[in-house]
Design an enzyme around this catalytic site. Structure first.
Site, PDB file in Angstrom:
ATOM      1  N   LYS A  82       0.948  -1.161  -0.023  1.00 40.91           N
ATOM      2  CA  LYS A  82       0.183   0.027   0.016  1.00 40.91           C
ATOM      3  C   LYS A  82       0.773   1.345  -0.071  1.00 40.91           C
ATOM      4  O   LYS A  82       1.456   1.412   0.969  1.00 40.91           O
ATOM      5  CB  LYS A  82      -1.104   0.058   1.419  1.00 40.91           C
ATOM      6  CG  LYS A  82      -1.898   1.061   0.975  1.00 40.91           C
ATOM      7  CD  LYS A  82      -2.655   1.594   2.146  1.00 40.91           C
ATOM      8  CE  LYS A  82      -2.126   2.503   3.101  1.00 40.91           C
ATOM      9  NZ  LYS A  82      -2.063   4.017   2.223  1.00 40.91           N
ATOM     10  N   GLU A 119       9.775   1.253  10.608  1.00 43.26           N
ATOM     11  CA  GLU A 119      10.681   2.387  10.361  1.00 43.26           C
ATOM     12  C   GLU A 119      10.039   3.646  11.066  1.00 43.26           C
ATOM     13  O   GLU A 119       8.993   3.985   9.833  1.00 43.26           O
ATOM     14  CB  GLU A 119      11.456   2.188   8.975  1.00 43.26           C
ATOM     15  CG  GLU A 119      12.110   1.205   8.900  1.00 43.26           C
ATOM     16  CD  GLU A 119      13.360   1.076   9.328  1.00 43.26           C
ATOM     17  OE1 GLU A 119      13.800   2.023  10.088  1.00 43.26           O
ATOM     18  OE2 GLU A 119      13.926  -0.124   9.456  1.00 43.26           O
ATOM     19  N   CYS A 135      13.131  11.470   7.258  1.00 46.78           N
ATOM     20  CA  CYS A 135      13.139  11.060   8.754  1.00 46.78           C
ATOM     21  C   CYS A 135      14.255  11.142   9.574  1.00 46.78           C
ATOM     22  O   CYS A 135      14.287  11.172  10.861  1.00 46.78           O
ATOM     23  CB  CYS A 135      12.858   9.360   8.745  1.00 46.78           C
ATOM     24  SG  CYS A 135      13.619   8.344   7.712  1.00 46.78           S
ATOM     25  N   GLU A 162       8.217  15.725  15.943  1.00 48.37           N
ATOM     26  CA  GLU A 162       8.831  15.813  14.422  1.00 48.37           C
ATOM     27  C   GLU A 162       8.190  16.831  13.843  1.00 48.37           C
ATOM     28  O   GLU A 162       6.908  16.567  13.562  1.00 48.37           O
ATOM     29  CB  GLU A 162       8.510  14.217  13.892  1.00 48.37           C
ATOM     30  CG  GLU A 162       9.397  14.055  12.738  1.00 48.37           C
ATOM     31  CD  GLU A 162       9.322  12.777  12.105  1.00 48.37           C
ATOM     32  OE1 GLU A 162       8.100  12.152  12.200  1.00 48.37           O
ATOM     33  OE2 GLU A 162      10.114  12.328  11.616  1.00 48.37           O
TER      34      GLU A 162
HETATM   35  P1  NAD Z   1       1.914   7.927   8.108  1.00 50.46           P
HETATM   36  O1  NAD Z   1       2.079   7.197   9.283  1.00 50.46           O
HETATM   37  O2  NAD Z   1       0.815   9.003   8.183  1.00 50.46           O
HETATM   38  O3  NAD Z   1       1.543   6.985   6.959  1.00 50.46           O
HETATM   39  C1  NAD Z   1       2.402   6.239   6.652  1.00 50.46           C
HETATM   40  C2  NAD Z   1       1.335   4.981   5.757  1.00 50.46           C
HETATM   41  O4  NAD Z   1       0.776   4.504   6.607  1.00 50.46           O
HETATM   42  C3  NAD Z   1       0.457   5.582   4.330  1.00 50.46           C
HETATM   43  O5  NAD Z   1       0.591   4.640   3.686  1.00 50.46           O
HETATM   44  C4  NAD Z   1      -0.604   5.690   5.060  1.00 50.46           C
HETATM   45  O6  NAD Z   1      -1.820   5.649   4.444  1.00 50.46           O
HETATM   46  C5  NAD Z   1      -0.405   4.527   6.131  1.00 50.46           C
HETATM   47  N1  NAD Z   1      -1.292   4.069   7.274  1.00 50.46           N
HETATM   48  C6  NAD Z   1      -1.822   5.487   8.255  1.00 50.46           C
HETATM   49  N2  NAD Z   1      -2.680   4.940   8.978  1.00 50.46           N
HETATM   50  C7  NAD Z   1      -2.770   3.779   8.961  1.00 50.46           C
HETATM   51  C8  NAD Z   1      -3.575   2.772   9.593  1.00 50.46           C
HETATM   52  N3  NAD Z   1      -4.370   2.983  10.739  1.00 50.46           N
HETATM   53  N4  NAD Z   1      -3.296   1.563   9.338  1.00 50.46           N
HETATM   54  C9  NAD Z   1      -2.326   1.186   8.209  1.00 50.46           C
HETATM   55  N5  NAD Z   1      -1.732   1.983   7.456  1.00 50.46           N
HETATM   56  C10 NAD Z   1      -2.059   3.342   7.775  1.00 50.46           C
HETATM   57  O7  NAD Z   1       3.334   8.723   7.693  1.00 50.46           O
HETATM   58  P2  NAD Z   1       3.736   9.561   6.540  1.00 50.46           P
HETATM   59  O8  NAD Z   1       3.057  11.200   6.920  1.00 50.46           O
HETATM   60  O9  NAD Z   1       3.127   9.179   5.379  1.00 50.46           O
HETATM   61  O10 NAD Z   1       5.187   9.773   6.510  1.00 50.46           O
HETATM   62  C11 NAD Z   1       6.036  10.616   7.472  1.00 50.46           C
HETATM   63  C12 NAD Z   1       6.665   9.810   8.420  1.00 50.46           C
HETATM   64  O11 NAD Z   1       7.225   8.639   8.045  1.00 50.46           O
HETATM   65  C13 NAD Z   1       7.452  10.789   9.299  1.00 50.46           C
HETATM   66  O12 NAD Z   1       7.104  10.529  10.713  1.00 50.46           O
HETATM   67  C14 NAD Z   1       8.914  10.008   9.096  1.00 50.46           C
HETATM   68  O13 NAD Z   1       9.686  10.292   9.979  1.00 50.46           O
HETATM   69  C15 NAD Z   1       8.501   8.629   8.706  1.00 50.46           C
HETATM   70  N6  NAD Z   1       9.583   7.956   7.921  1.00 50.46           N
HETATM   71  C16 NAD Z   1      10.726   7.066   8.621  1.00 50.46           C
HETATM   72  C17 NAD Z   1      11.560   6.668   7.992  1.00 50.46           C
HETATM   73  C18 NAD Z   1      12.376   5.562   8.282  1.00 50.46           C
HETATM   74  O14 NAD Z   1      13.053   4.967   7.831  1.00 50.46           O
HETATM   75  N7  NAD Z   1      12.578   5.561   9.949  1.00 50.46           N
HETATM   76  C19 NAD Z   1      11.420   6.651   6.577  1.00 50.46           C
HETATM   77  C20 NAD Z   1      10.689   7.531   6.021  1.00 50.46           C
HETATM   78  C21 NAD Z   1       9.707   8.197   6.691  1.00 50.46           C
END
Ligand code: NAD
Length: 497
Positions: free
Chosen positions: A178, A254, A288, A384
């Site tokens: 997804k 992650e 991130c 963040e």
């Molecule tokens: P998010 O958690 O809002 O969404 C990430 C994904 O999860 C999306 O595909 C979203 O649709 C899905 N999602 C949301 N709610 C869900 C649920 N209840 N059940 C299942 N899936 C769900 O994050 P974002 O805003 O897309 O990304 C930014 C975040 O990602 C930041 O916190 C960043 O630090 C983190 N990030 C971490 C890394 C790493 O390697 N540690 C890398 C990139 C981004």
């Protein structure tokens, strides 16, 4: 010249692009101008079931292939990504605003490299062997989970796609992926390339949609045996709960970061400023691991701030397709509003040194921003921000710096700038994070080195051979030989006292 883009907008199931059963679609916006790029089909629970069934059906034959055969598919996919780099970059830029040039320089080579790397690792999905128990040859083997669910964010979709899809497939799993609802187009284009590379139907599937219902349906699904997730801490926790409440599927996470850079007076201050600027401004600070907190020794604070301010003043903001653009828009209006709100909190609790406002009136741009002397209790310091905003605080001695650096719930990346070798090693050892950069900042990364977080920044490690372990179950096989029929106790090497 801008190329005409084809948008795949449907779900990808069994190697076909198909409409969602309920016929629901959602718009994807261009953050540079808030215009609709296209409407994308949404997967509801029954569509997730369809995708899981397709993956389930493909698992037996895919996992039975030789490592060499699976590696061949990955290599072909890497070649196709390279061929279509320009198109992939433009699709991604249109939906989340990263400059095309940066995508071609960073995200696409990273994705190609990761697919090639894991193709080369195919024969390293290995267990152990032991002759240490009398009359036994014992071995352990690594086997795929079956259907794995991969959920990725928007900030580096193609990199996250490669980090998860490549090791999952090479280990023999089949995949339901997804992408983020904000940036699904590059994943759908990659799905078309998966088909062109000749992967058998059902091995790789894409369900577009929001966290709920699409992502939740995956986290709760009884036939998905593993979820690998990259995104925010809050979503990571929600997924862990759903996994536990359903079939206790394995989860690796992650998550977010608030990475510190600690700068000592003996460091090359100009280089520290250059690295920090790149870390927080490339991809509009939506990284991130970005060094969003700087702890600089009080004796060099004004010099460092001057250097950093000069670099931030030169950042060229603009449209993602303009090759001169260094910093594009934030991913959407919501993200921009979140950043501007936390800048206001930082201004209230600390001092604004540079930037601090929305840039322009069209699109979702934020000025490169420096805040100073923001207390550790401030929401701006703890949360963040995920934007081009750095907080610069000062310290007097090593202990103070270390305590403040470790004083958050995040633990993804830390940087230390010093030319004192012993101090560098002391900090590398005592910093609570998954990676430490000595005299460097992100985006330093190596495909053959593990990536992941301590504390609430995550569980599990991607990349390197560690990435393979995320996608395999471990099984021990006891092979008994010879005439010995003694009790189990013998095989524990127990001796009577
Ligand atoms: P998010 O958690 O809002 O969404 C990430 C994904 O999860 C999306 O595909 C979203 O649709 C899905 N999602 C949301 N709610 C869900 C649920 N209840 N059940 C299942 N899936 C769900 O994050 P974002 O805003 O897309 O990304 C930014 C975040 O990602 C930041 O916190 C960043 O630090 C983190 N990030 C971490 C890394 C790493 O390697 N540690 C890398 C990139 C981004």
């Amino acid at each position: 010249m801008k190329m005409a883009l084809n948008y795949e907008t449907k779900l990808f199931i069994n190697n076909e692009f198909v409409a969602g059963t309920a016929g629901r679609q959602f718009p994807v916006y261009n953050p540079a101008n808030d215009e609709t790029v296209c409407n994308v089909h949404e997967a509801l629970e029954e569509d997730v079931d369809r995708a899981v069934d397709a993956a389930h059906g493909a698992f037996s034959s895919w996992s039975s292939l030789s490592a060499n055969e699976r590696a061949g598919y990955l290599t072909r996919l890497a070649q196709l990504i390279s061929r279509d780099a320009q198109e992939l970059a433009e699709l991604e830029a249109q939906t989340m605003g990263k400059p095309v040039e940066l995508l071609k320089k960073m995200d696409i080579p990273a994705a190609i490299g990761v697919f090639n790397y894991y193709a080369g690792c195919a024969y390293h999905v290995l267990g152990e062997s032991s002759l240490n128990s009398a009359n036994f040859l014992n071995i352990s083997v690594r086997q795929p989970y079956g259907v794995v669910g991969l959920i990725i964010p928007w900030n580096a979709s193609m990199i996250m796609f490669a980090f998860k899809v490549a090791p999952a497939l090479v280990c023999g799993n089949t995949v339901v992926l997804k992408p983020s609802e904000k940036a699904p187009l590059s994943s759908l284009k990659l799905a078309a390339l998966v088909k062109e590379a000749g992967f058998p139907p059902g091995v790789f599937n894409v369900v577009n949609g929001f966290g709920t219902p699409t992502g939740s349906a995956m986290a709760l699904h009884p036939k998905i045996r593993k979820i690998s997730f990259t995104g925010s801490v809050a979503t990571g926790k929600a997924i862990s709960k759903m996994a536990a409440d359903s079939n206790l599927k394995n989860v690796s996470l992650e998550l977010g970061g608030k990475s510190p850079a600690i700068i000592f007076p003996d460091a090359d201050i100009a280089a520290a400023a250059r690295f920090t600027h790149y870390s927080i401004n490339h991809n509009s600070g939506q990284h991130c691991q970005a060094n969003s907190r700087v702890l600089v020794h009080e004796s060099v604070a004004s010099q460092f701030l001057q250097e950093l301010k000069a670099l931030m003043s030169q950042v060229r903001l603009g449209g993602p397709s303009d090759p001169r653009t260094f910093q594009g828009p934030q991913s959407d209006r919501k993200q921009m509003d979140h950043i501007l709100r936390l800048i206001d909190v930082g201004k209230r609790d600390g001092t604004l040194v540079h930037g601090g406002k929305r840039y322009g009136e069209k699109g979702n741009y934020v000025e490169p921003t420096i805040l100073a002397n923001v207390p550790q209790t401030s929401e701006a310091y703890k949360e963040e921000i995920f934007g081009p905003v750095v907080i610069v605080n000062t310290f007097k001695d090593e202990n103070e710096a270390l305590t403040e650096a470790n004083g958050t719930e995040f633990g993804l990346f830390s940087s230390v700038y010093t030319n004192d070798f012993e101090r560098a090693v002391r900090f590398a050892k005592r910093l609570e994070s998954g990676a430490v950069g000595i005299n460097c900042s992100v985006p330093v990364r190596a495909i053959d080195m593990p990536l992941g977080g301590w504390k609430q920044s995550g569980t599990g490690r991607e990349l390197a051979l560690h990435g393979l372990n995320l996608y395999t179950e471990l099984k021990t096989i006891f092979l008994k030989y010879g005439q010995d029929n003694n009790s189990l106790a013998l095989h524990w090497h127990c001796r009577e006292a």
